[in-house]
Scaffold this motif. Structure first.
Motif, PDB file in Angstrom:
ATOM      1  N   GLN A 133      -9.784 -28.651   6.779  1.00  0.00           N
ATOM      2  CA  GLN A 133     -10.930 -29.151   6.021  1.00  0.00           C
ATOM      3  C   GLN A 133     -10.762 -28.925   4.516  1.00  0.00           C
ATOM      4  N   GLY A 134      -9.651 -28.313   4.123  1.00  0.00           N
ATOM      5  CA  GLY A 134      -9.376 -28.143   2.698  1.00  0.00           C
ATOM      6  C   GLY A 134      -9.605 -26.751   2.161  1.00  0.00           C
ATOM      7  N   TYR A 135     -10.049 -25.818   2.996  1.00  0.00           N
ATOM      8  CA  TYR A 135     -10.283 -24.453   2.541  1.00  0.00           C
ATOM      9  C   TYR A 135      -8.975 -23.669   2.497  1.00  0.00           C
ATOM     10  N   ARG A 136      -8.856 -22.763   1.537  1.00  0.00           N
ATOM     11  CA  ARG A 136      -7.707 -21.855   1.482  1.00  0.00           C
ATOM     12  C   ARG A 136      -7.983 -20.679   2.418  1.00  0.00           C
ATOM     13  N   VAL A 137      -7.028 -20.398   3.297  1.00  0.00           N
ATOM     14  CA  VAL A 137      -7.196 -19.412   4.352  1.00  0.00           C
ATOM     15  C   VAL A 137      -6.020 -18.440   4.328  1.00  0.00           C
ATOM     16  N   ALA A 138      -6.284 -17.165   4.599  1.00  0.00           N
ATOM     17  CA  ALA A 138      -5.221 -16.172   4.732  1.00  0.00           C
ATOM     18  C   ALA A 138      -5.521 -15.288   5.935  1.00  0.00           C
ATOM     19  N   PHE A 139      -4.499 -15.049   6.745  1.00  0.00           N
ATOM     20  CA  PHE A 139      -4.633 -14.285   7.995  1.00  0.00           C
ATOM     21  C   PHE A 139      -3.737 -13.053   7.937  1.00  0.00           C
ATOM     22  N   ASP A 140      -4.279 -11.920   8.423  1.00  0.00           N
ATOM     23  CA  ASP A 140      -3.453 -10.727   8.652  1.00  0.00           C
ATOM     24  C   ASP A 140      -4.234  -9.776   9.538  1.00  0.00           C
ATOM     25  N   THR A 141      -3.530  -8.828  10.102  1.00  0.00           N
ATOM     26  CA  THR A 141      -4.209  -7.776  10.842  1.00  0.00           C
ATOM     27  C   THR A 141      -4.869  -6.822   9.857  1.00  0.00           C
ATOM     28  N   ALA A 142      -5.786  -5.997  10.358  1.00  0.00           N
ATOM     29  CA  ALA A 142      -6.405  -4.985   9.497  1.00  0.00           C
ATOM     30  C   ALA A 142      -5.337  -4.081   8.895  1.00  0.00           C
ATOM     31  N   ALA A 143      -4.358  -3.689   9.723  1.00  0.00           N
ATOM     32  CA  ALA A 143      -3.268  -2.840   9.229  1.00  0.00           C
ATOM     33  C   ALA A 143      -2.476  -3.561   8.144  1.00  0.00           C
ATOM     34  N   GLY A 144      -2.269  -4.861   8.318  1.00  0.00           N
ATOM     35  CA  GLY A 144      -1.545  -5.634   7.316  1.00  0.00           C
ATOM     36  C   GLY A 144      -2.286  -5.722   5.998  1.00  0.00           C
ATOM     37  N   TRP A 145      -3.597  -5.963   6.068  1.00  0.00           N
ATOM     38  CA  TRP A 145      -4.399  -6.003   4.837  1.00  0.00           C
ATOM     39  C   TRP A 145      -4.400  -4.636   4.163  1.00  0.00           C
ATOM     40  N   ILE A 146      -4.500  -3.560   4.936  1.00  0.00           N
ATOM     41  CA  ILE A 146      -4.475  -2.210   4.366  1.00  0.00           C
ATOM     42  C   ILE A 146      -3.154  -1.972   3.638  1.00  0.00           C
ATOM     43  N   THR A 147      -2.049  -2.385   4.246  1.00  0.00           N
ATOM     44  CA  THR A 147      -0.746  -2.213   3.600  1.00  0.00           C
ATOM     45  C   THR A 147      -0.692  -2.959   2.274  1.00  0.00           C
ATOM     46  N   ARG A 148      -1.178  -4.201   2.262  1.00  0.00           N
ATOM     47  CA  ARG A 148      -1.181  -4.973   1.022  1.00  0.00           C
ATOM     48  C   ARG A 148      -2.000  -4.285  -0.055  1.00  0.00           C
ATOM     49  N   LEU A 149      -3.196  -3.840   0.323  1.00  0.00           N
ATOM     50  CA  LEU A 149      -4.089  -3.201  -0.645  1.00  0.00           C
ATOM     51  C   LEU A 149      -3.501  -1.895  -1.161  1.00  0.00           C
ATOM     52  N   THR A 150      -2.926  -1.097  -0.265  1.00  0.00           N
ATOM     53  CA  THR A 150      -2.358   0.190  -0.658  1.00  0.00           C
ATOM     54  C   THR A 150      -1.172   0.001  -1.594  1.00  0.00           C
ATOM     55  N   GLN A 151      -0.300  -0.924  -1.281  1.00  0.00           N
ATOM     56  CA  GLN A 151       0.853  -1.176  -2.135  1.00  0.00           C
ATOM     57  C   GLN A 151       0.423  -1.665  -3.515  1.00  0.00           C
ATOM     58  N   ALA A 152      -0.562  -2.554  -3.548  1.00  0.00           N
ATOM     59  CA  ALA A 152      -1.067  -3.040  -4.834  1.00  0.00           C
ATOM     60  C   ALA A 152      -1.695  -1.907  -5.630  1.00  0.00           C
ATOM     61  N   HIS A 153      -2.445  -1.030  -4.955  1.00  0.00           N
ATOM     62  CA  HIS A 153      -3.074   0.117  -5.619  1.00  0.00           C
ATOM     63  C   HIS A 153      -2.016   1.036  -6.210  1.00  0.00           C
ATOM     64  N   ASN A 154      -0.970   1.301  -5.453  1.00  0.00           N
ATOM     65  CA  ASN A 154       0.093   2.199  -5.928  1.00  0.00           C
ATOM     66  C   ASN A 154       0.841   1.618  -7.118  1.00  0.00           C
ATOM     67  N   ARG A 155       0.899   0.305  -7.213  1.00  0.00           N
ATOM     68  CA  ARG A 155       1.573  -0.348  -8.346  1.00  0.00           C
ATOM     69  C   ARG A 155       0.618  -0.601  -9.509  1.00  0.00           C
ATOM     70  N   GLY A 156      -0.644  -0.227  -9.343  1.00  0.00           N
ATOM     71  CA  GLY A 156      -1.626  -0.489 -10.381  1.00  0.00           C
ATOM     72  C   GLY A 156      -2.039  -1.936 -10.460  1.00  0.00           C
ATOM     73  N   GLU A 157      -1.910  -2.660  -9.336  1.00  0.00           N
ATOM     74  CA  GLU A 157      -2.183  -4.097  -9.320  1.00  0.00           C
ATOM     75  C   GLU A 157      -3.328  -4.465  -8.375  1.00  0.00           C
ATOM     76  N   LEU A 158      -4.158  -3.495  -8.023  1.00  0.00           N
ATOM     77  CA  LEU A 158      -5.217  -3.762  -7.056  1.00  0.00           C
ATOM     78  C   LEU A 158      -6.194  -4.811  -7.563  1.00  0.00           C
ATOM     79  N   ASP A 159      -6.621  -4.691  -8.807  1.00  0.00           N
ATOM     80  CA  ASP A 159      -7.590  -5.666  -9.333  1.00  0.00           C
ATOM     81  C   ASP A 159      -7.026  -7.081  -9.281  1.00  0.00           C
ATOM     82  N   GLY A 160      -5.734  -7.210  -9.593  1.00  0.00           N
ATOM     83  CA  GLY A 160      -5.103  -8.524  -9.558  1.00  0.00           C
ATOM     84  C   GLY A 160      -5.058  -9.099  -8.151  1.00  0.00           C
ATOM     85  N   LEU A 161      -4.769  -8.235  -7.166  1.00  0.00           N
ATOM     86  CA  LEU A 161      -4.733  -8.705  -5.782  1.00  0.00           C
ATOM     87  C   LEU A 161      -6.113  -9.126  -5.310  1.00  0.00           C
ATOM     88  N   LEU A 162      -7.121  -8.313  -5.612  1.00  0.00           N
ATOM     89  CA  LEU A 162      -8.478  -8.645  -5.191  1.00  0.00           C
ATOM     90  C   LEU A 162      -8.940  -9.951  -5.837  1.00  0.00           C
TER      91      LEU A 162
END
Length: 263
Positions: A133-162
């Motif tokens: 229908q044209g919407y942008r969608v992203a899928f991951d497990t809860a563990a996968g999202w946590i990994t992404r967020l944690t890695q971004a936080h450790n690199r000082g890039e959390l705000d950019g990821l969010l």
């Protein structure tokens, strides 16, 4: 029209189709023109038909790209789901969600229940429809999202990821509760959920009822605040029964049940 003139016109159309990056016009215009002559179409009708072919092809190509980029582990559709295995899931409610209006309103959808009862299938099916229908969608497990967020936080890039994730109209979070989440990671996940409150949609699946999310996130206060935001504008479905992956397999189901009870 002379043969030379006809050939020149064909060459010009082919050039213009390439220049406009509209290959379907270049490949289909002649066949549509023949239909138009046989059917005495107006110029406007012919133009609409040619443009429609290109527009439809582009829409389908865009949908395929959005589905591919979403990161679904497997492509599942709602039509493939056997609702007879889950009589507690109202097909009519799912059908209403297929219209996509809830995404426009930044609503959420939650599937709760035991493993193997079709939660991920329905979550993926709705995600695929949203992408089409044209919407942008992203899928991951809860563990996968946590990994992404944690890695971004450790690199000082959390705000950019969010900020990047806020550009997606729909995020799908699969398997909440399967893996315990430490307090720091739970706070990062809360920022993701909180930032989407009334701004973007979530589909979440979990084997735990909301009353036990504190066990998963290690902090009752954070879990309660998260649940409060998630359920405020949410359709909630509760799956029942035993995993369809083992149900009906002679000799397997009793041993699995006994093993779970022993633990």
């Amino acid at each position: 029209m002379t043969r030379a003139h006809h050939t020149a016109t064909e060459s010009e159309v082919a050039y213009l189709a390439r220049a406009l990056k509209a290959p379907r016009i270049g490949s289909d215009y002649a066949a549509i023109a023949a239909q138009a002559r046989d059917g005495s179409w107006t110029y406007e009708e012919y133009l609409a038909a040619v443009l429609s072919v290109e527009a439809s092809a582009r829409a389908e190509s865009g949908a395929r790209g959005r589905i591919r980029r979403a990161g679904f582990p497997q492509i599942k559709t709602i039509d493939e789901f056997d609702f007879s295995t889950q009589p507690t899931i109202d097909r009519g409610r799912i059908a209403r969600l297929e219209t996509g209006g809830w995404i426009t309103e930044a609503g959420n959808v939650i599937f709760l229940g035991p493993p193997g009862t079709g939660k991920t299938h329905l979550a993926t099916g709705l995600g695929v429809i949203a992408a089409r229908q044209g919407y942008r969608v992203a899928f991951d497990t809860a563990a996968g999202w946590i990994t992404r967020l944690t890695q971004a936080h450790n690199r000082g890039e959390l705000d950019g990821l969010l900020k990047k994730l806020n550009g997606y109209q729909l995020l799908i979070v699969d398997e909440v509760g399967y893996v315990p989440i430490e307090a720091d990671a739970a706070n990062l996940f809360f920022q993701l959920v909180s930032g989407r409150y009334e701004r973007g949609s979530l589909i979440m699946t979990s084997n735990l009822p909301f009353s036990r999310w504190g066990e998963c996130f290690g902090d009752i206060t954070v879990a309660a605040a998260m649940v409060d935001r998630i359920v405020h504008h949410a359709e909630i479905f509760t799956h029942k029964g035993t995993s369809y992956r083992i149900a009906g397999r002679e000799g397997v189901l009793p041993s699995v049940v006994a093993e779970r009870q022993a633990h």
